[in-house]
Design an enzyme around this catalytic site. Structure first.
Site, short mmCIF file in Angstrom:
data_model
loop_
_atom_site.label_atom_id
_atom_site.label_comp_id
_atom_site.label_asym_id
_atom_site.label_seq_id
_atom_site.Cartn_x
_atom_site.Cartn_y
_atom_site.Cartn_z
N TRP A 10 -7.10 2.24 2.30
CA TRP A 10 -8.47 2.75 2.47
C TRP A 10 -9.07 3.22 1.15
CZ3 TRP A 10 -8.12 6.30 7.47
CH2 TRP A 10 -7.85 5.49 8.58
N LYS A 11 -8.26 3.30 0.11
CA LYS A 11 -8.74 3.83 -1.19
C LYS A 11 -9.43 5.19 -0.96
CE LYS A 11 -9.28 -0.90 -2.71
NZ LYS A 11 -9.49 -1.71 -3.87
N HIS A 95 -0.62 0.44 -7.95
CA HIS A 95 -1.87 -0.29 -7.67
C HIS A 95 -2.62 -0.48 -8.99
CE1 HIS A 95 -5.85 -1.26 -6.14
NE2 HIS A 95 -5.26 -1.57 -5.00
N GLU A 97 -5.58 -0.17 -9.72
CA GLU A 97 -6.56 0.90 -10.04
C GLU A 97 -5.85 2.11 -10.65
OE1 GLU A 97 -8.43 1.00 -6.16
OE2 GLU A 97 -9.27 -0.99 -6.55
N GLU A 166 -1.03 -8.66 -6.16
CA GLU A 166 -2.47 -8.38 -6.14
C GLU A 166 -3.08 -8.79 -7.48
OE1 GLU A 166 -3.56 -5.36 -2.90
OE2 GLU A 166 -3.38 -4.31 -4.79
N SER A 210 -9.09 -9.27 -1.80
CA SER A 210 -10.18 -9.86 -1.01
C SER A 210 -9.68 -10.69 0.18
CB SER A 210 -11.11 -10.69 -1.91
OG SER A 210 -11.71 -9.86 -2.90
N GLY A 231 -7.84 -4.11 1.32
CA GLY A 231 -8.71 -3.02 0.90
C GLY A 231 -9.97 -2.98 1.77
#
Ligand code: PEP
Length: 254
Positions: A10-11, A95, A97, A166, A210, A231
């Site tokens: 869910w970030k 991840h 990010e 990813e 995606s 995501g």
């Protein structure tokens, strides 16, 4: 073919009210599906998910990060044993990010995976190349380096991890890897795991970047794609359920 794992990242999204509605909708749609399902909310909501989901096994919950330390003066961090108290089954580590915005290095990611395993939590170890690295023909080298650090730190426990391929260029961009591109990298990762453990086939290698209701089936049909880390599409119950339905169909067809 093993039952696919579909995990929602869910970030930094959600609220008490939105989480409750999303989780209830997902739970309602999950019955009858042959899939391992999980959602990873922001850490402040783990307690809420524990209350909403305890006592059932259809939908697991996980965290998005964990400290590489056990305890002490690490302001803002959370240890694996703390996460364990909130019933988490999975934790995402490495991840892109986190690697990009928090400068996380391979060695730190490996230690985070180790802490998770020690606490009985399955780390979902993310690896993936940037667009520039892919363009330079370095995809294999990059993902192997990232996974090698985790293999080296975790020895025979490596069979207990989940790997998420990813590609950075596919995350949140709407630009998905083709099933063939993803399968090619998954096969490389599988081979690397096989060289490290006789139990490599136990390791789920999931794809993230995606993935959505429209492209999930083709990706999930690839022989080395054991699921998805989702995501954006995990924030809408109907999309997340459609991906899980595609995963379930693969399991039933095998
Ligand atoms: C992710 O952040 O792990 C991810 C796969 O995001 P998205 O599905 O939005 O590309």
């Amino acid at each position: 073919m093993k039952t696919k794992l579909i995990a929602g990242n869910w970030k930094m999204n959600g609220s008490l009210a939105a989480n409750q509605a999303l989780v209830r909708g997902v739970m309602d749609g999950l019955s009858g599906l042959q899939v391992r399902a999980a959602v990873c909310p922001p850490a402040v909501y783990l307690s809420q998910l524990q209350s909403l989901l305890q006592g059932q096994t259809a939908l697991a919950w996980g965290a998005q990060d964990v400290s590489m330390h056990e305890q002490g003066a690490y302001t803002g961090e959370m240890s694996a044993s703390m996460l364990r108290e909130f019933g988490v089954r999975y934790v995402i580590v490495g991840h892109s990010e986190r690697r990009q915005y928090h400068a996380e290095q391979d060695a730190q990611v490996a230690m985070k995976a180790q802490r998770a395993l020690q606490a009985g939590i399955t780390p979902i170890v993310c690896v993936g190349e940037t667009l520039a690295e892919r363009a330079a023909g370095r995809t294999e080298e990059v993902v192997k380096r990232q996974l090698a650090a985790v293999i080296q730190a975790n020895g025979h426990c490596i069979s207990e991890i989940v790997v998420a391929y990813e590609p950075v260029w596919a995350i949140g961009t709407g630009q998905t890897a083709t099933p063939e591109q993803a399968q090619e990298v998954h096969a490389v990762l599988r081979k690397q795991l096989q060289a490290a453990t006789t139990q490599a086939d136990r390791v789920s290698i999931v794809y993230g970047g995606s993935m959505n209701a429209a492209n999930a089936a083709a990706l999930l049909q690839q022989p080395d794609i054991d699921g998805g880390l989702i995501g954006g599409a995990a924030l809408k119950g109907s999309d997340f359920l459609a991906i899980m339905a595609a995963a379930s169909q693969c399991a039933q067809a095998s």
